[in-house]
Design an enzyme around this catalytic site. Sequence first.
Site, PDB file in Angstrom:
ATOM      1  N   GLY A   1      10.990  -2.617   5.662  1.00 57.22           N
ATOM      2  CA  GLY A   1      10.292  -3.915   5.765  1.00 57.22           C
ATOM      3  C   GLY A   1      10.019  -4.284   4.175  1.00 57.22           C
ATOM      4  N   HIS A   2       9.291  -3.282   3.541  1.00 58.54           N
ATOM      5  CA  HIS A   2       9.122  -3.591   2.138  1.00 58.54           C
ATOM      6  C   HIS A   2      10.160  -4.029   1.270  1.00 58.54           C
ATOM      7  CE1 HIS A   2       5.676  -0.879   3.652  1.00 58.54           C
ATOM      8  NE2 HIS A   2       4.942  -1.737   3.104  1.00 58.54           N
TER       9      HIS A   2
ATOM     10  N   GLY B   1       4.922 -10.537   4.184  1.00 65.21           N
ATOM     11  CA  GLY B   1       5.598 -10.284   5.416  1.00 65.21           C
ATOM     12  C   GLY B   1       4.909 -11.089   6.462  1.00 65.21           C
TER      13      GLY B   1
ATOM     14  N   LEU C   1       9.001  -2.463  11.804  1.00 59.67           N
ATOM     15  CA  LEU C   1       8.620  -1.428  10.840  1.00 59.67           C
ATOM     16  C   LEU C   1       7.137  -1.515  10.326  1.00 59.67           C
ATOM     17  CD1 LEU C   1      11.961  -1.451   8.860  1.00 59.67           C
ATOM     18  CD2 LEU C   1      11.422  -0.119  10.689  1.00 59.67           C
TER      19      LEU C   1
ATOM     20  N   MET D   1       0.840  -1.214  -0.059  1.00 55.37           N
ATOM     21  CA  MET D   1       0.092   0.024   0.051  1.00 55.37           C
ATOM     22  C   MET D   1       0.607   1.132  -0.078  1.00 55.37           C
ATOM     23  SD  MET D   1      -3.396  -0.963   2.062  1.00 55.37           S
ATOM     24  CE  MET D   1      -2.754  -0.603   3.764  1.00 55.37           C
TER      25      MET D   1
ATOM     26  N   VAL E   1      10.778  -7.480   9.540  1.00 55.42           N
ATOM     27  CA  VAL E   1      11.888  -6.366   9.684  1.00 55.42           C
ATOM     28  C   VAL E   1      11.563  -5.416  10.718  1.00 55.42           C
ATOM     29  CG1 VAL E   1      13.452  -4.745   8.566  1.00 55.42           C
ATOM     30  CG2 VAL E   1      12.583  -6.674   7.392  1.00 55.42           C
TER      31      VAL E   1
ATOM     32  N   GLN F   1      -2.912 -12.266   7.751  1.00 54.00           N
ATOM     33  CA  GLN F   1      -3.193 -12.097   6.396  1.00 54.00           C
ATOM     34  C   GLN F   1      -2.404 -13.009   5.562  1.00 54.00           C
ATOM     35  OE1 GLN F   1      -2.719  -8.100   4.229  1.00 54.00           O
ATOM     36  NE2 GLN F   1      -0.730  -8.844   4.033  1.00 54.00           N
TER      37      GLN F   1
HETATM   38  P1  AMP Z   1       1.466  -3.004   3.236  1.00 53.16           P
HETATM   39  O1  AMP Z   1       1.941  -1.826   2.502  1.00 53.16           O
HETATM   40  O2  AMP Z   1       1.548  -2.650   4.762  1.00 53.16           O
HETATM   41  O3  AMP Z   1       0.259  -3.467   2.957  1.00 53.16           O
HETATM   42  O4  AMP Z   1       2.542  -4.142   3.418  1.00 53.16           O
HETATM   43  C1  AMP Z   1       2.805  -4.731   2.317  1.00 53.16           C
HETATM   44  C2  AMP Z   1       3.842  -6.095   2.699  1.00 53.16           C
HETATM   45  O5  AMP Z   1       4.643  -5.615   3.171  1.00 53.16           O
HETATM   46  C3  AMP Z   1       2.662  -7.123   3.540  1.00 53.16           C
HETATM   47  O6  AMP Z   1       3.029  -8.264   2.899  1.00 53.16           O
HETATM   48  C4  AMP Z   1       3.374  -6.775   4.663  1.00 53.16           C
HETATM   49  O7  AMP Z   1       3.360  -7.852   5.422  1.00 53.16           O
HETATM   50  C5  AMP Z   1       4.960  -6.488   4.515  1.00 53.16           C
HETATM   51  N1  AMP Z   1       5.284  -5.676   5.530  1.00 53.16           N
HETATM   52  C6  AMP Z   1       4.856  -4.546   6.134  1.00 53.16           C
HETATM   53  N2  AMP Z   1       5.891  -4.423   7.201  1.00 53.16           N
HETATM   54  C7  AMP Z   1       6.564  -5.249   7.330  1.00 53.16           C
HETATM   55  C8  AMP Z   1       7.784  -5.596   8.126  1.00 53.16           C
HETATM   56  N3  AMP Z   1       8.127  -4.739   9.405  1.00 53.16           N
HETATM   57  N4  AMP Z   1       8.417  -6.562   7.989  1.00 53.16           N
HETATM   58  C9  AMP Z   1       8.301  -7.542   7.055  1.00 53.16           C
HETATM   59  N5  AMP Z   1       7.257  -7.362   6.058  1.00 53.16           N
HETATM   60  C10 AMP Z   1       6.520  -6.231   6.213  1.00 53.16           C
END
Ligand code: AMP
Length: 304
Positions: A58-59, A172, A209, A52, A201, A178
């Site tokens: 993390g991303h 992640g 993060l 998003m 991460v 999810q």
């Molecule tokens: P989001 O943009 O929050 O929807 O996250 C996109 C992807 O990045 C999802 O698969 C999340 O689980 C992963 N993600 C977000 N934060 C982290 C993190 N700190 N460590 C690992 N993966 C992450």
Amino acid sequence: MHAIFYRVQILFFCNLAHTTKIMKIIRFKNEISAAIKGFKERGKTIGFVPTMGALHDGHKALVTRCVSENDICIVSIFVNPTQFNNIVDLEKYPRNLERDAEMLEKAGCKLIFAPNPEEIYDSVEMSNQFSFDFNGLDKVMEGKFRPGHFNGVVQIVSKLFSLIQPDKAYFGEKDFQQLAIIHHMVKVLNFKVKIIDCPIVREPSGLALSSRNERLTEAQRKNAVEISKVLIESRNFAPKLSPKELTEWIINKMNTVPDLKVEYYEIVNSKSLQILDSWTEPAVGCIAVFCGEVRLIDNIRYNS
Ligand code: AMP
């Protein structure tokens, strides 16, 4: 919003003239489909990272892995309206496509899919009437406190999988529930994609993060560090206390920290997500906690 998209496209079009590093931002379904068709015809493997936006390290870890394991890495940036059950949360969700694109280019990703909601959904779909058999995975934790959230997640991820047809997709473990639901969805809807689970991460402080961390004040951020600290400390008690006793211990301890208010903590089976009353199954503890007005999630594995 449109102005930002055009600026970024122009920015990278300029790069195109000067270097061989081509970053392309696609906003339309027909364009991404045409690109995918070309990749498939040339026998390229496609890795996909749905996000998003408001990207952080993390991303980046997911993207770096995706780049290294596939011929083509595609990252989607789409703040999916149908998975937000709180309109304020949707409106306040941080957006910065230009910065995201720069970060992705550095990580080696050359193709971003960043559609507008109207490109993805018609008005009926936008009202999130999507239904799916979650086999109970949506009845606990996030599903219980964010009604309709996972309908929206499955709605968007299934649409993106159909469009992008990835060989591998990276998610992640931070969003533990999810990830379990995505594995279930892939099985039920028979997608030919391998889901790659990626570890959480964290900052050096231990704080997981999150794009939402941007909304924390300095003082809140310090208090938010206690979330992972308490979770790690709880491992010491895992065999001595029952899951129920440990759950109570964690909630009480977390709620004594200024700014923190636990929404839920559950110790569940890491596959079925059903609440555990003993330590005989692989256990993961999942938390949602408000830090001020910002809702954060995290999790910890106990015995696997
Ligand atoms: P989001 O943009 O929050 O929807 O996250 C996109 C992807 O990045 C999802 O698969 C999340 O689980 C992963 N993600 C977000 N934060 C982290 C993190 N700190 N460590 C690992 N993966 C992450």
